[in-house]
Design a protein around this motif. Structure first.
Motif, short mmCIF file in Angstrom:
data_model
loop_
_atom_site.label_atom_id
_atom_site.label_comp_id
_atom_site.label_asym_id
_atom_site.label_seq_id
_atom_site.Cartn_x
_atom_site.Cartn_y
_atom_site.Cartn_z
N TYR A 90 -4.37 -0.30 -7.46
CA TYR A 90 -5.22 -0.07 -8.63
C TYR A 90 -5.34 1.42 -8.92
CZ TYR A 90 -9.55 0.33 -11.31
OH TYR A 90 -10.50 0.67 -12.25
N GLU A 91 -5.58 2.18 -7.88
CA GLU A 91 -5.71 3.63 -8.07
C GLU A 91 -4.41 4.27 -8.54
OE1 GLU A 91 -9.26 4.36 -4.77
OE2 GLU A 91 -7.15 4.68 -4.22
N ALA A 92 -3.31 3.74 -8.05
CA ALA A 92 -2.02 4.36 -8.38
C ALA A 92 -1.54 3.97 -9.77
CB ALA A 92 -0.96 3.95 -7.35
N LYS A 149 5.16 9.51 -7.55
CA LYS A 149 6.24 9.60 -8.53
C LYS A 149 6.42 8.23 -9.18
CE LYS A 149 10.97 11.18 -9.07
NZ LYS A 149 11.95 12.14 -8.58
N PRO A 150 6.14 8.13 -10.45
CA PRO A 150 6.32 6.85 -11.13
C PRO A 150 7.75 6.35 -10.98
CG PRO A 150 5.14 8.37 -12.53
CD PRO A 150 5.62 9.16 -11.36
N LEU A 179 10.50 0.14 -8.97
CA LEU A 179 9.69 -0.13 -7.78
C LEU A 179 8.39 -0.81 -8.18
CD1 LEU A 179 9.41 0.23 -4.72
CD2 LEU A 179 8.42 2.49 -5.13
N GLU A 180 7.83 -0.35 -9.28
CA GLU A 180 6.58 -0.95 -9.74
C GLU A 180 6.79 -2.42 -10.13
OE1 GLU A 180 4.20 1.64 -12.17
OE2 GLU A 180 3.11 -0.04 -13.07
N GLU A 238 0.83 -1.20 0.00
CA GLU A 238 0.00 0.00 0.00
C GLU A 238 0.87 1.25 0.00
OE1 GLU A 238 -2.84 0.18 3.20
OE2 GLU A 238 -3.61 2.12 2.54
N ALA A 239 1.91 1.25 0.85
CA ALA A 239 2.84 2.38 0.88
C ALA A 239 3.48 2.57 -0.49
CB ALA A 239 3.91 2.15 1.95
N THR A 240 3.87 1.47 -1.09
CA THR A 240 4.50 1.52 -2.41
C THR A 240 3.54 2.09 -3.45
OG1 THR A 240 5.96 -0.29 -1.81
CG2 THR A 240 5.59 0.06 -4.18
N SER A 241 2.26 1.72 -3.35
CA SER A 241 1.26 2.26 -4.27
C SER A 241 1.22 3.78 -4.20
CB SER A 241 -0.14 1.72 -3.91
OG SER A 241 -0.13 0.31 -3.88
N TYR A 242 1.19 4.31 -2.99
CA TYR A 242 1.11 5.77 -2.83
C TYR A 242 2.39 6.42 -3.34
CZ TYR A 242 -2.81 4.48 0.18
OH TYR A 242 -3.96 3.94 0.67
N ALA A 243 3.51 5.74 -3.12
CA ALA A 243 4.78 6.29 -3.60
C ALA A 243 4.76 6.35 -5.13
CB ALA A 243 5.94 5.43 -3.11
N LEU A 244 4.21 5.32 -5.74
CA LEU A 244 4.12 5.30 -7.21
C LEU A 244 3.14 6.37 -7.70
CD1 LEU A 244 4.13 1.44 -7.83
CD2 LEU A 244 5.99 3.06 -8.29
N GLU A 245 2.11 6.59 -6.91
CA GLU A 245 1.14 7.63 -7.24
C GLU A 245 1.83 9.00 -7.21
OE1 GLU A 245 -3.10 7.22 -5.79
OE2 GLU A 245 -2.33 8.66 -4.33
#
Lengths: 667, 667
Positions: free
Chosen positions: B147-149, B85-86, B90-91, B76-83
């Protein structure tokens, strides 16, 4: 010991009332407890267990493995009561208990109902946990006391038979065990037996126990290995005894110890044993260790009340200046042990600090352990109570706001009554150079110094009034009477029988040394006024606070007199305090008291602060808001002697606090 | 939810630094932790356990039965990080973890490595202890966030398959289980899934869980009976679940609860779920319960830092106004949960109290849980540290004076980083009546209200400076922007782009409601000055004390700057406080920091009291003596932001305190 040949009798006043309360109420009550005759009280099983061991009863052993010690302490208390006032019925009862003990004693002298009934094959295999020496010690102290009180030696002989067995099993010779008890007590008791019987082997065994404690290889680990790591208490199951040698005061040999570390009662009993042995062996190293540990206690680790051992975790000392008031453990037994130790130190060192500490603990942290009705007891003696914390915060799990009828681990109640029943033995210390007055108590004493007999009468309302009228007989010109000037006292005078100032004395280490004429009388006036005290700045719990004393008596505020949230009351320590009568204060639900309990209550001085304010929350005040000097209202802050706390609130827990926030006069 | 369609990006400043620290340091670090690649850190086993469940590895499961949740939180933290900054690498890493989860998922949708590996027959037989729903919840939150990110739904589908399984097993129909998890979390996560997928059954199940919790017959007891009283945790072995329903927030159904009782994190997650469900079901009773429990928290049971749950015993709430500073538990997760809950409440109620609390906890009691190097973490967040107490007093057993690298129960570190990584989602609440500004953060936001898009830019050095420059686009005359005036702020002004006072607003429940022109800009000036606060008189621990704040930032004193015995320092709250730069203070052993860690440190405002004194012990001062006003010396009392404490003292524990003793100006 010369002192032991002295006989003193308390004739009136504070401790007379306590002794009579103990004699007429607590001793019979505790006998009923030991026989499980008190409804709803924790079960004891103590007499029943001895009956099992004696083959006189059927059933299961119950209670802790050291229940025998409660019987020992009860017999010791009873001995002192009989010494104070003969009582054929009580003596007959004691005799019957002694017969029971005799029957429970094994052929070889062993006497311990737990092991005899439950684990006869495991005698002396778990000294760390199972308190066999400890139980022996209480038996031996009772034997000595009963012999001194009644002249009857049946219990003494039982104790000596057991002591002889210990002397054969434990000692330095090849084949003997180098074990010692997890809980010191045998050491001091063996010296007591030695003092009564003159038998050197007892003193030697006490000395041996003190020397092997803490030596390498570590005995507690050796016996644990032999037991294949089995423990008596489930809670110890993962313990390696080597990991916590300090708990058993066995980290190093006692003579090398410098600080009060480990279980507080163990420390107190160990110190008493050390001082007792040193008195006879003149072991300077042992005495130096006693002084060092004592200094650590009184300068860094003792509550104002004389309570010691601040932590509930293993009932221990923690670290210097760690004296939390609310979570204070301050076990009654630990305070009691400090009485034993300081009394022994007075035999060795003519310094009033030991009597000051004795007095502090006698008037505060010991007697707080018993209700005025003589039948309810505290194990812990906190200096602050917040009932919700006791109810909802597990860190306060053991802090009781009300005294229960009895305790599942019941070491404290009989320990306290044996102390109170023997207070007459604490009044004087007879040394070669002088007879020292430790305590000011209405009393008559016949004392022997260097073969010469003297008589001393004290008449006083101490601790409530500071006048002590002395009449003495038999002093010769080369004898001295040394009057203690208590540490709390800053103003005093000595008057002759005509009321003129007397100046034929010199002052040293807290005592006035006085030469007396063969038949003399004089008045010592100690100025007893309400006085605030402060703690060393390093005591975090008392930062910004003060406490109130009157002579040796520590005071506290109770919710009954002051309303809740005592922590919002600010008192000026510089303004005066008004002395009140107990009837000026609410009586609450004070229980029906015996005449002595009632006298203790009625004679007590209660105090009111002349200048106090209470911080008040504004209605609807939120949890946090911009700082402003708190609104305050003038209030009457009322104080009662700490030892009386929790007597007037029936079954309702309420707040109490000793240390209060300080108002500067300019507020 | 409209809000979910908004996209905000933090562009600079405090939380930009935190987000970058988390993205560049903490996320990679925690990935190494989850793979047990950090020497000397507590073992995690989290990835290994999933590999076991997926049949991709050999060996033993290790760690708690809820280790999966750490992976969920990390994703979840990683998702927000990707949100934010791509980052293709990490993805790709996250994608590989998702593949692993897919493989570990069972045929029927079940996904829990502990039960799959260790006790496959015992699924859902011990909801009270074993956290299966809790682990599901963290998986589901990660699925929605990822999903959102990224727009990728593979993890979301995994979560939905598991959710579908839960929907089939749990529910009101005959044959379905009326069970619910000991640890709330599934409720809020099911709403999150509902919000992303629109699938009603998820909302219904969340609602069901809230309704059956606490009902009779008591589910936790029924399942315990079915297990023949077996427990997962040894420490529960003598527990009857009925005896402590409050611990599980199951004493009564949540909708009837009025106060914050039980395990603090459970309460926080339960409240979040309640508010989330109520937002969709318009359940007024549920909402009223949220308000009531919230009021109890902020008015009686919350630390100044936003920490909640004062007791280490079962990590619980205790009683009103029980907020000990030194033994404070104040688990990082509990503070984090308060962020989740207040954010949900902002969707429901346009009252700035929720944003005030969100701000309080974001700037203090959450981020104190992580060191500035991003790789050391607190579980507890006390407001006072005395190192000797942590070392020698068992009541302080869990209070750590230094942040460890990881924790055996590691719920907090990944919880904190998922919060920090998502702070951009907390800036605004879009309601039908207005767009609410919750937090002042340099940022750019594209928000949609009632189908209309607007853009909002904030530029600010908040929390260190009070100027916030707004530029907005796309507002129509009937739309409002609601600016929060923080509860701590007593002086502010609103200026237009020419610097003239603006007055086209009205004030309600803590917000300025402003109408904007289509392209507008203005400056909000909040007066941020050092300011002392006081606690309600009923907080015993803070009686006679104050604390220092600068805007939303709570300050503390540290030994490094002030020497030991902080409790002897008395500060005048009425005198001024000087704002200092971090370089004016000793840097101690500040670790090597990433650029963002360094910026957080360098930008922070440190404070010095203009009037402070220290009480000093006289040399050789005894433990107790006659009261006299304490000797004091003028000192420079130095304060650092609470969230920075314990960063400069290397491996040496040192003192810290938030609440200090107060000097009146006349002293």
């Amino acid at each position: 010991m010369e002192n032991q040949k002295s006989t003193c009798r308390i004739t009136d006043g504070f401790f007379k009332n306590y002794q009579e309360l103990v004699r007429t109420v607590s001793i019979p009550y505790q006998w009923n407890i030991l026989n499980d005759r008190i409804p709803r009280a924790e079960k004891s099983g103590a007499v029943h267990n001895l009956e099992l061991a004696a083959g006189l009863a059927q059933g299961e052993y119950y209670g802790t493995c050291f229940q025998d010690s409660d019987v020992g302490k009860w017999l010791e208390a009873t001995s002192y009561a009989l010494e104070t006032k003969p009582d054929p019925n009580l003596e007959a009862l004691a005799d019957s208990v002694i017969v029971l003990l005799e029957k429970a004693q094994q052929e070889d002298g062993y006497l311990n109902s737990y092991f005899t009934v439950k684990e006869p094959q495991k005698r002396f295999t778990n000294l760390r946990e199972c308190c066999e020496h400890y139980c022996f010690g209480h038996l031996a102290e009772a034997g000595a006391a009963y012999y001194e009180a009644t002249g009857k030696d049946r219990l003494l002989k039982i104790a000596c038979r057991y002591a002889d067995l210990l002397c054969s099993i434990f000692g330095p010779a090849p084949g003997q065990s180098r074990g010692y008890d997890g809980h010191p007590e045998a050491e001091l008791a063996l010296v007591r037996l030695y003092e009564v019987t003159g038998k050197e082997s007892y003193l030697k065994l006490a000395d041996f126990f003190l020397n092997v404690r803490g030596e390498e290889p570590y005995y507690m680990e050796l016996e644990w290995e032999k037991r294949n790591h089995a423990w008596h208490y489930e809670l110890n199951k993962d313990v390696n005894p080597r990991d916590d040698r300090i708990y058993d005061c066995a980290h190093i040999q006692p003579r090398f110890q410098k600080k009060a570390d480990g279980h507080a009662v163990k420390v107190g009993y160990l110190l008493t044993g050390m001082a007792a042995v040193a008195a006879h062996t003149k072991d300077e190293q042992l005495l130096a260790a006693c002084r060092s540990i004592y200094d650590n206690i009184i300068n860094q680790r003792m509550y104002l009340t004389g309570g010691i051992g601040s932590s509930r975790h293993q009932e221990r000392f923690t670290f210097d200046y760690d004296l939390p008031n609310d979570r204070a453990y301050a076990e009654t037994c630990a305070a009691v042990s400090l009485s034993f130790f300081t009394r022994r130190m007075l035999d060795l060192i003519p310094d009033s600090t030991y009597a000051d500490t004795l007095e502090r603990v006698l008037y505060n942290g010991t007697i707080s352990g018993m209700s005025l009705d003589g039948t309810h007891f505290f194990y812990l003696n906190p200096l602050e109570i917040l009932p919700d914390a006791c109810r909802f915060d597990q860190d306060f799990k053991y802090v009781k706001p009300l005294r229960p009828q009895w305790l599942s681990c019941a070491c404290c109640p009989p320990n306290l009554i044996r102390l109170l029943a023997s207070v007459h033995r604490y009044l004087y210390t007879v040394r070669d150079d002088a007879i020292y007055v430790n305590l000011y108590v209405s009393s008559e004493g016949n004392l022997t110094q260097n073969g010469r007999s003297v008589f001393i009468r004290q008449e006083t309302d101490y601790p409530w009034k500071g006048e002590i009228r002395f009449s003495t007989e038999g002093f010769l010109p080369d004898m001295h009477l040394a009057l203690r000037i208590p540490g709390w006292c800053t103003s005093w005078e000595l008057l002759d029988h005509t009321g003129r100032k007397r100046s034929d004395f010199y002052y040293k280490h807290g005592y006035l040394y006085l030469s007396l004429s063969p038949s003399d009388s004089f008045l010592l006036h100690l100025d007893i006024k309400p006085c605030c005290v402060k703690a060393n700045c390093l005591v975090k719990a008392d930062a910004g606070k003060a406490a109130l004393m009157l002579g040796p008596i520590v005071y506290c505020m109770e919710e009954l007199d002051n309303g809740p949230q005592l922590y919002n009351i600010i008192v000026s320590p510089d303004a005066g305090f008004k002395e009140c009568h107990s009837s000026d204060f609410p009586q609450g639900e004070l229980p029906v008291l015996s005449p002595q309990g009632a006298a203790l209550y009625e004679n007590a001085v209660f105090l009111e602060a002349e200048k106090a304010r209470r911080e008040v929350s504004a209605p609807g005040q939120v949890l946090y808001e911009r700082y402003y000097p708190e609104e305050t209202q003038a209030v009457c802050a009322r104080f009662v002697p700490y030892f009386l706390w929790g007597n007037r609130n029936g079954k309702t827990p309420h707040e109490m606090q000793v240390w209060f926030r300080v108002m500067r006069n300019d507020n």
